[in-house]
Motif scaffolding. Structure first.
Motif, PDB file in Angstrom:
ATOM      1  N   LEU A   7       0.828  -1.214   0.000  1.00 47.85           N
ATOM      2  CA  LEU A   7       0.000   0.000   0.000  1.00 47.85           C
ATOM      3  C   LEU A   7       0.860   1.261   0.000  1.00 47.85           C
ATOM      4  N   GLU A   8       1.893   1.237   0.831  1.00 49.45           N
ATOM      5  CA  GLU A   8       2.693   2.454   1.006  1.00 49.45           C
ATOM      6  C   GLU A   8       3.729   2.655  -0.095  1.00 49.45           C
ATOM      7  N   SER A   9       4.117   1.578  -0.766  1.00 48.11           N
ATOM      8  CA  SER A   9       5.176   1.731  -1.777  1.00 48.11           C
ATOM      9  C   SER A   9       4.632   1.734  -3.211  1.00 48.11           C
ATOM     10  N   ARG A  10       3.324   1.511  -3.378  1.00 53.22           N
ATOM     11  CA  ARG A  10       2.756   1.594  -4.737  1.00 53.22           C
ATOM     12  C   ARG A  10       2.851   3.043  -5.227  1.00 53.22           C
ATOM     13  N   ASP A 148       9.197   9.185  -6.632  1.00 50.97           N
ATOM     14  CA  ASP A 148       9.088   9.649  -5.245  1.00 50.97           C
ATOM     15  C   ASP A 148       7.617   9.607  -4.827  1.00 50.97           C
ATOM     16  N   PRO A 149       7.386   9.476  -3.527  1.00 49.80           N
ATOM     17  CA  PRO A 149       5.983   9.441  -3.091  1.00 49.80           C
ATOM     18  C   PRO A 149       5.288  10.774  -3.369  1.00 49.80           C
ATOM     19  N   PRO A 150       4.006  10.726  -3.784  1.00 47.83           N
ATOM     20  CA  PRO A 150       3.276  11.981  -3.970  1.00 47.83           C
ATOM     21  C   PRO A 150       2.968  12.597  -2.610  1.00 47.83           C
ATOM     22  N   VAL A 151       2.683  13.890  -2.609  1.00 45.27           N
ATOM     23  CA  VAL A 151       2.287  14.538  -1.345  1.00 45.27           C
ATOM     24  C   VAL A 151       0.893  14.039  -0.989  1.00 45.27           C
ATOM     25  N   LYS A 152       0.776  13.501   0.195  1.00 42.08           N
ATOM     26  CA  LYS A 152      -0.529  13.014   0.644  1.00 42.08           C
ATOM     27  C   LYS A 152      -1.014  13.894   1.790  1.00 42.08           C
ATOM     28  N   VAL A 158      -7.891  14.363   6.843  1.00 41.26           N
ATOM     29  CA  VAL A 158      -8.888  13.548   6.136  1.00 41.26           C
ATOM     30  C   VAL A 158      -9.723  12.674   7.057  1.00 41.26           C
ATOM     31  N   MET A 159      -9.414  12.683   8.368  1.00 49.78           N
ATOM     32  CA  MET A 159     -10.114  11.790   9.284  1.00 49.78           C
ATOM     33  C   MET A 159     -10.692  12.571  10.442  1.00 49.78           C
ATOM     34  N   SER A 160     -11.855  12.153  10.912  1.00 53.41           N
ATOM     35  CA  SER A 160     -12.384  12.751  12.141  1.00 53.41           C
ATOM     36  C   SER A 160     -13.161  11.674  12.889  1.00 53.41           C
ATOM     37  N   TYR A 161     -13.418  11.905  14.124  1.00 50.90           N
ATOM     38  CA  TYR A 161     -14.242  11.003  14.930  1.00 50.90           C
ATOM     39  C   TYR A 161     -15.608  11.653  15.177  1.00 50.90           C
ATOM     40  N   GLU A 162     -16.617  10.878  15.103  1.00 46.25           N
ATOM     41  CA  GLU A 162     -17.988  11.229  15.525  1.00 46.25           C
ATOM     42  C   GLU A 162     -18.715  12.208  14.601  1.00 46.25           C
TER      43      GLU A 162
END
Ligand SMILES: Cc1cc2nc3c(=O)[nH]c(=O)nc-3n(C[C@H](O)[C@H](O)[C@H](O)COP(=O)(O)O)c2cc1C
Length: 164
Positions: A7-10, A148-152, A158-162
């Motif tokens: 997942l991380e190196s694709r 090189d990895p793209p900027v993510k 991108v995440m929140s709770y509730e």
């Protein structure tokens, strides 16, 4: 290769070494694609492998597709839009395919935007039924180098709770 590492190196790879991809490897990737979930388990898809140079070079006539035509293999993801979730089904398959390819040491790229204007020609060339849709073409090969990895975005963006 561990799933998390794949997942991380694709990466989206757009330059490939001039080395054929063994069909056994392509079949392993397609097998992974076909394990993807589908709405109501319809599996109304076809994965067309192109590994003959004439078929691949054919893509070179379209502007922006020159690099696609230099890949050692391409896979067309073709779906029957009679099933409500054909785009979702196909997308899950593309992602499975790309991760399996990465685990085997191959680079891929999800090419969709660049094929949209050429879908009718692609369907005619590869004898795809008129009502079916071409979702994406995925070039496959050993990368010239891993990009090189793209900027993510960060998790906190991108995440929140509730709540949103
Ligand atoms: C739905 C979709 C359509 C895409 N279409 C194209 C395309 O037509 N041509 C291309 O070069 N890359 C295409 N890409 C690849 C994206 O540009 C790439 O995934 C993005 O820049 C992030 O880079 P990464 O894949 O290395 O993480 C597409 C990706 C997705 C998910």
């Amino acid at each position: 290769m561990e799933l998390q590492s794949a997942l991380e190196s694709r990466r989206s790879v757009r330059r490939f070494l001039d080395e054929p991809v063994p069909r056994t490897d392509l079949e392993q990737m397609v097998k992974a694609a076909s394990w993807a979930p589908t709405g109501c388990n319809r599996q109304m898809w076809k994965f067309i492998i192109l590994d003959k140079s004439d078929d691949i070079h054919w893509f070179g006539q379209f502007s922006g597709m020159g690099w696609v035509a230099k890949a050692p293999a391409l896979v067309l993801f073709v779906l029957d839009p009679e099933t409500e979730y054909w785009r979702e089904d196909g997308s899950a398959a593309v992602q499975n395919f790309m991760l399996a390819a990465r685990a085997l040491g191959y680079g891929t790229c999800w090419v969709q935007g660049q094929i949209v204007p050429h879908e009718a020609a692609i369907k005619k060339q590869f004898v795809i039924p008129p009502t079916w849709r071409v979702l994406a073409v995925v070039p496959v090969g050993k990368p010239e180098k891993w990009p090189d990895p793209p900027v993510k975005k960060s998790l906190s963006d991108v995440m929140s709770y509730e709540r949103f």
